[in-house]
Write a protein that holds these residues in place. Structure first.
Motif, PDB file in Angstrom:
ATOM      1  N   LEU A  31      36.486   1.163  33.775  1.00 39.12           N
ATOM      2  CA  LEU A  31      35.783  -0.072  34.157  1.00 39.12           C
ATOM      3  C   LEU A  31      35.778  -1.119  33.052  1.00 39.12           C
ATOM      4  O   LEU A  31      35.107  -2.136  33.158  1.00 39.12           O
ATOM      5  CB  LEU A  31      34.341   0.256  34.549  1.00 39.12           C
ATOM      6  CG  LEU A  31      34.175   1.182  35.759  1.00 39.12           C
ATOM      7  CD1 LEU A  31      32.714   1.562  35.954  1.00 39.12           C
ATOM      8  CD2 LEU A  31      34.731   0.534  37.027  1.00 39.12           C
ATOM      9  N   CYS A  54      36.860   4.513  41.006  1.00 38.32           N
ATOM     10  CA  CYS A  54      37.169   5.268  39.792  1.00 38.32           C
ATOM     11  C   CYS A  54      37.642   6.689  40.090  1.00 38.32           C
ATOM     12  O   CYS A  54      37.277   7.284  41.107  1.00 38.32           O
ATOM     13  CB  CYS A  54      35.936   5.343  38.888  1.00 38.32           C
ATOM     14  SG  CYS A  54      35.508   3.798  38.084  1.00 38.32           S
ATOM     15  N   HIS A 100      36.070  -4.977  33.569  1.00 39.04           N
ATOM     16  CA  HIS A 100      35.060  -5.681  34.366  1.00 39.04           C
ATOM     17  C   HIS A 100      34.045  -6.365  33.446  1.00 39.04           C
ATOM     18  O   HIS A 100      34.055  -6.164  32.228  1.00 39.04           O
ATOM     19  CB  HIS A 100      34.375  -4.703  35.312  1.00 39.04           C
ATOM     20  CG  HIS A 100      35.254  -4.236  36.430  1.00 39.04           C
ATOM     21  ND1 HIS A 100      35.418  -4.942  37.596  1.00 39.04           N
ATOM     22  CD2 HIS A 100      36.054  -3.140  36.545  1.00 39.04           C
ATOM     23  CE1 HIS A 100      36.255  -4.309  38.381  1.00 39.04           C
ATOM     24  NE2 HIS A 100      36.656  -3.207  37.771  1.00 39.04           N
TER      25      HIS A 100
END
Length: 281
Positions: free
Chosen positions: A190, A172, A193
């Motif tokens: 994220l 990240c 995910h």
């Protein structure tokens, strides 16, 4: 656990980790050049429990750099955040590790606010609005469609409810335009995910006037540009045409949200090269 001048609270935070029913943990405390008695308290616990480690910044680096530095010292495959003014419930790590067995890559739980009554009421109203307008969080479950609503609001209340795989967190960007919204910026990156929600209040979130959120203030323009970066992150896997129209529409909505008039800022969705070259791949 990032630490900065919270001597009044950090003992409770450390004790809450020691009392975990899940015992295979390491606690990495990164002190960001505290000037109070925080270091003395932390060093007490270093002598008591070998699972506790201390990293000291020679100068104040801020939350983003401190968290990224701390992550580099972690030996495990999972990172569970705990801010040094918050408290884990005894089964917090155990419940999250159980959820990790289901294939989740980012796990977050509900939280219980405490300390400041007015701030608790605002937090509870925020959760109520999320359940009413965004997604109903009334049971433990995988969060489907996270990229479709992450740009609307941050449904994850605080760092201290999150456990995430180290390998995906390491990829990240830790440099948001508004550092107080670092968590939101990370979750947007994220969002593709596997995200799992635990419908239990596994963290006590201290809501008080001296919190990190209240220490920093940003201009409306920086907040506005940050919101655009969130939109860009949520559509990073789509093609450029889709990105353009999604972000353009989001900008239009945010212009209304921030009540920005044409006289205040002249923003052309088609010609603002700064925004689209900065945030699009």
């Amino acid at each position: 656990m990032p630490s900065y001048n919270y001597a009044s609270y950090i003992r409770e935070a450390i004790e809450s980790v020691i009392k975990q029913t899940y015992t295979n943990w390491e606690l990495i405390i990164i002190d960001d050049a505290s000037t109070d008695s925080s270091l003395g308290i932390i060093k007490e616990y270093l002598r008591k429990d070998p699972r506790i480690k201390l990293v000291i910044n020679e100068k104040n680096l801020g939350l983003a750099k401190t968290l990224k530095k701390g992550m580099s010292f972690a030996e495990g495959n999972w990172i569970a955040f705990l801010e040094c003014d918050d408290i884990f419930q005894p089964t917090s790590l155990e419940k999250k590790m159980e959820a990790a067995q289901s294939g989740a890559e980012l796990i977050f739980s509900a939280a219980e606010g405490f300390d400041n009554k007015n701030k608790i009421q605002k937090f509870e109203k925020h959760i109520e609005d999320i359940n009413k307008y965004i997604i109903k969080l009334d049971k433990s479950m995988f969060i489907e469609g996270f990229p479709n609503f992450v740009y609307k609001t941050n449904i994850i209340p605080t760092f201290s409810v999150v456990m995430v795989k180290k390998e995906i967190l390491a990829g990240c960007n830790f440099n948001p335009l508004c550092e107080t919204a670092l968590d939101y910026y990370l979750w947007a990156q994220l969002c593709f995910h596997k995200i799992y929600y635990i419908h239990e209040k596994l963290t006590l979130w201290r809501l008080h006037n001296d919190s990190y959120l209240n220490r920093k203030q940003y201009s409306w323009l920086r907040k506005f540009l940050f919101s655009i970066s969130i939109f860009a992150q949520t559509v990073q896997n789509k093609n450029r045409i889709q990105q353009f129209f999604i972000i353009a529409n989001s900008i239009r909505k945010r212009l209304i949200y921030f009540n920005i008039s044409k006289n205040r800022i002249k923003l052309s969705l088609f010609n603002n090269r700064y925004i689209f070259e900065k945030f699009l791949p």
